[in-house]
Enzyme design. Structure first.
Site, PDB file in Angstrom:
ATOM      1  N   SER A 230      43.435  53.680  38.112  1.00 42.60           N
ATOM      2  CA  SER A 230      42.090  53.355  37.660  1.00 42.60           C
ATOM      3  C   SER A 230      42.097  52.008  36.953  1.00 42.60           C
ATOM      4  CB  SER A 230      41.578  54.423  36.686  1.00 42.60           C
ATOM      5  OG  SER A 230      42.249  54.313  35.435  1.00 42.60           O
ATOM      6  N   ASP A 231      40.964  51.308  36.996  1.00 43.76           N
ATOM      7  CA  ASP A 231      40.809  50.186  36.075  1.00 43.76           C
ATOM      8  C   ASP A 231      40.829  50.772  34.675  1.00 43.76           C
ATOM      9  OD1 ASP A 231      40.401  47.687  34.989  1.00 43.76           O
ATOM     10  OD2 ASP A 231      38.716  47.202  36.278  1.00 43.76           O
ATOM     11  N   TRP A 232      41.198  49.978  33.699  1.00 45.79           N
ATOM     12  CA  TRP A 232      41.444  50.498  32.358  1.00 45.79           C
ATOM     13  C   TRP A 232      40.166  51.087  31.763  1.00 45.79           C
ATOM     14  CZ3 TRP A 232      45.378  49.265  34.776  1.00 45.79           C
ATOM     15  CH2 TRP A 232      46.663  49.291  34.243  1.00 45.79           C
ATOM     16  N   GLY A 233      40.182  52.387  31.531  1.00 50.35           N
ATOM     17  CA  GLY A 233      39.005  53.086  31.057  1.00 50.35           C
ATOM     18  C   GLY A 233      38.055  53.481  32.164  1.00 50.35           C
ATOM     19  N   GLY A 234      38.469  53.291  33.416  1.00 49.46           N
ATOM     20  CA  GLY A 234      37.572  53.516  34.549  1.00 49.46           C
ATOM     21  C   GLY A 234      37.632  54.901  35.153  1.00 49.46           C
TER      22      GLY A 234
END
Length: 815
Positions: A230-234
């Site tokens: 995932s993108d960071w926090g995604g």
């Protein structure tokens, strides 16, 4: 289902397996030492390694280890040279391994849908074919060293505003032909070991839990065999993400989502066999990347050699856009005035998570001493941010009077191009153009040297005799640019994006950015040159444009038709001659056009290109095969790519608007049923898509237009910047404070990237980006407070806090 690492996985407990799918901290994966699984590190790219020192964070609060800052993707794409990308990638992979980084997060592959996107400098092109080929080069180079490349952001992440809360709504054909084709080329041709999912939804489903993307297309159709991070926090719903084909949620949530996954397995919501399969896929990269890092341990990279590579990359990417009276190249001994703040303090990269701490940095002011120029002086001329400065401008004008030629360094400032922020317009800073106007009155011999990561309006172009553009050129760009100005290097770059006359001419302008939740891609296929060439609108500089200090001629076109060969349907051969007096390189481009299509298409589509170096007077025979993407279109009825049979025009050009040779070929089709009633799609039939009606948009989508409006009740997946809708007065106060903090940072000219990240982040992101301090249960309590249920929400937050403390303790034991 046979697992490659079954012997290891069979020894692991359910808890150990489930905890592997979230980060150990901000950058590391988890380890299970007793079965031989070690952590690997992921670090930002894409144009340099950003390994942070000390405690990790996404946007650079803490410093990073020095690394080579190569030109950004927007610059390198102008080289049209995948082999150059491969050389850069090799250096990136070598530096990553030497610094203990197993996965480098790049290259960036999103399409430049709109010139105002603040992150365009990280992306290659408005064209998916060019973007895919360039990215494939980078990935091959990175992975030569054994570490993993991680192309991003998959997919349709074309705006920064509310990127975690927006829904990219588009028809399936547009998704497949424009926004996925670059990823398809990269995956099939370079086999990346990992890929990063994007923050946004695509047609209502978050990218990181989108089975259609991650399983049906990425794995089943394209054959991807790495892991998805995932993108960071995604990560939205971790369980659904793993089920759909995602593997690694970053950063750590302190055990919160790990426990959700464990419970889902125990409750029978997701099978342990699937958990084992996902873990097997993840371990394959952890082991291979880990081995590469271990092998490179303690081996320093050659700082000077990589700096020279950065210079070479910049040299190949410089675009000469204007050269009136052949003012360039400058003659030795020319008296020049060096004017502009960028000449002293170069702008060589964008702002955000990609910021590299360079090993060294060239500036034009320092590097002019290495060239046979008579520098009469330097003046700043303007401030980076703010209004016109009369004193600085007057000094610059006086200096210009003393010079034969003015080298005027202009460009977009740091506030213009940053992660999390859209540009408000396409104009250059007014104080810079005022300076140009003033200098032009006293010296007509002005060479504008540009620095910017995306296209700009240029109503001022007539005020200069030459315009040479380095984009965001990396740490060695200043020297490369001076070589081009002096003729030691013949500029060979060509634009990988269109420069419209005004922003309002841009096909996506009426629909960008999203007004509320939904980003509506109503322009469909007609992105960039596809629109301008179809409707015949004038542009400032067309896609593929760039001039040289020499001239090239094209001749002897031959088109070989390979009937029934869908993988290589045709081969184009022609001759290029360097008809000038200087050695140089030409980028030949092949465009395809269906002569009488039943299925709507753009007038021209890039389907091949090649960069050819020629000595003065030399001729070369050039052969470019057309591949399976040359004639295809995505048919929404058959749900696959088809080929429409008929006659196609094959055009060879120096740009999309400068076609030098043309011929035709008859292609056998796949006889698929027509997917559209074109009478109901008049805007798409003629490409005039600036005012698509709801009725026509609904017809293209094939379903009702989703309602993307906000209400007074906020949800966990709404953006924090929507707090002005909150029923809670304290929540609205938080919005005012946050907005004021953001405005102040913008006024200073250097955006506070952490405030920007928070501003665009979803409330859900509070639970994903705080390392376990806030759980999803606590986020639900926060939402109750925001929506006017203060005491009930507060009780939930407090009880959740004590519950989460126990979870974090367990997570820490799991390592």
């Amino acid at each position: 289902m046979e697992l490659k690492y079954n012997e290891i996985i069979s020894q692991m407990s359910l808890e150990e397996k489930c905890y592997m799918f979230s980060g150990k901290d901000f950058w590391l994966t988890r380890s299970v030492e007793r079965v031989g699984i070690k952590s690997i590190m992921l670090a930002d790219g894409p144009h340099g390694v950003r390994k942070q020192e000390g405690r990790g964070d996404q946007l650079g609060i803490h410093g990073s280890v020095p690394a080579t800052c190569f030109p950004t993707a927007a610059a390198i794409a102008n080289s049209w040279n995948p082999s150059l990308g491969e050389e850069i990638g090799h250096c990136l992979g070598e530096e990553a391994a030497s610094q203990g980084v197993g996965v480098i997060l790049g290259p960036g592959l999103n399409i430049k849908r709109n010139p105002l996107c603040g992150r365009n400098f990280e992306y290659f092109s408005e064209d998916p074919y060019l973007a895919g080929k360039m990215a494939a080069g980078y990935i091959r180079g990175i992975q030569e060293n054994g570490v993993s490349a991680c192309p991003k952001h998959f997919a349709a992440n074309s705006q920064e505003m509310r990127r975690m809360a927006s829904d990219s709504v588009m028809d399936e054909r547009t998704l497949r032909e424009i926004y996925l084709t670059a990823f398809e080329i990269a995956v099939k041709e370079s086999k990346p070991k990992s890929i990063m999912s994007s923050y946004n939804r695509i047609n209502g489903v978050y990218a990181n839990e989108n089975k259609h993307l991650l399983q049906d297309i990425l794995r089943d159709e394209w054959g991807f065999d790495g892991f998805v991070v995932s993108d960071w926090g995604g990560s939205n719903d971790h369980v659904e993400g793993v089920r759909a084909g995602a593997h690694l949620e970053m950063p750590t949530t302190g055990g919160d989502s790990d426990e959700e996954l464990i419970q889902a397995v125990k409750d029978g919501k997701i099978g342990e066999r699937l958990i084992d399969k996902r873990l097997d896929e993840l371990l394959d990269v952890i082991f291979s990347a880990g081995a590469a890092v271990e092998k490179a341990s303690g081996k320093a990279f050659d700082v000077e050699a990589h700096h020279q590579m950065a210079e070479k990359a910049s040299e190949e990417s410089i675009v000469l856009l204007k050269n009136e009276d052949t003012i360039l190249p400058l003659k030795k001994g020319t008296a020049v005035a060096l004017i502009g703040d960028f000449a002293r303090t170069p702008r060589y990269q964008g702002a955000g998570s990609s910021v590299v701490n360079p090993t060294k940095l060239d500036s034009a002011k320092e590097m002019t001493t290495c060239f046979e120029l008579k520098v009469v002086g330097f003046e700043q001329g303007y401030t980076r941010v703010g209004p016109e400065n009369a004193e600085l401008q007057n000094k610059a004008v006086e200096l210009a009077k003393k010079a034969d030629v003015v080298l005027l360094y202009l460009g977009l400032n740091e506030i213009s191009e940053a992660e999390g922020l859209e540009r408000p317009h396409m104009k250059m800073p007014e104080n810079q153009i005022s300076l140009l106007d003033a200098i032009e009155k006293v010296n007509k011999n002005i060479v504008v040297v540009m620095s910017a990561g995306s296209s700009v309006e240029m109503p001022w172009l007539s005020k200069c005799k030459a315009l040479i553009h380095g984009y965001l050129c990396g740490q060695a760009g200043a020297s490369a640019m001076l070589k081009a100005i002096m003729g030691e290097v013949n500029p060979s770059g060509k634009l990988s994006e269109t420069y419209p006359l005004t922003y309002e001419d841009t096909p996506s302008a009426p629909y960008f950015p999203s007004r509320q939740r939904n980003a509506e891609y109503r322009e469909g296929l007609f992105v960039g040159y596809r629109y301008f060439e179809t409707v015949g609108n004038e542009v400032l500089f067309p896609f593929g444009y760039g001039i040289s200090y020499t001239t090239f001629t094209y001749s002897n076109l031959q088109i070989e038709n390979h009937k029934k060969d869908m993988e290589n349907p045709a081969t184009v051969t022609f001759t290029i001659t360097n008809a000038g007096k200087m050695d140089g390189a030409e980028i030949a481009q092949i465009y395809v056009s269906a002569k009488a299509p039943a299925v709507y298409r753009s007038a021209k589509e890039l389907k091949g290109f090649k960069k050819i170096f020629l000595k003065a007077g030399e001729s070369k025979k050039v052969t470019i095969p057309l591949d399976d993407k040359a004639f295809r279109y995505f048919n929404v009825k058959t749900n696959r790519f088809e080929v429409e049979g008929g006659e196609y025009e094959i055009m060879v050009g120096a740009s999309v608007a400068d076609i030098r040779l043309a011929g035709s070929v008859v292609i056998e089709g796949t006889n698929a049923p027509s997917p559209y009633d074109m009478a109901k799609l008049p805007s798409y039939a003629n490409g005039d898509i600036l005012s698509v009606t709801d009725k026509e948009w609904k017809e293209l989508l094939g379903h009702e237009i989703p309602d993307g409006s906000w209400s007074r009740t906020l949800e966990a997946n709404d953006a924090i910047c929507q707090l002005y809708y909150a029923k809670s007065a304290p929540a609205r106060l938080v919005y005012k404070i946050l907005t004021r903090m953001l405005d102040k940072s913008l006024e200073k000219g250097k955006p506070d990237l952490n405030i920007l990240f928070i501003y665009n982040m979803t409330f859900r992101g509070i639970g994903k980006m705080t390392g376990g301090m806030v759980s999803s249960y606590m986020v639900d309590g926060i939402m109750r407070i925001i929506n006017g249920h203060f005491f009930g929400g507060l009780r939930q937050v407090i009880s959740g806090f004590f519950k989460q403390r126990k979870v974090v303790k367990k997570a820490n034991r799991m390592k």
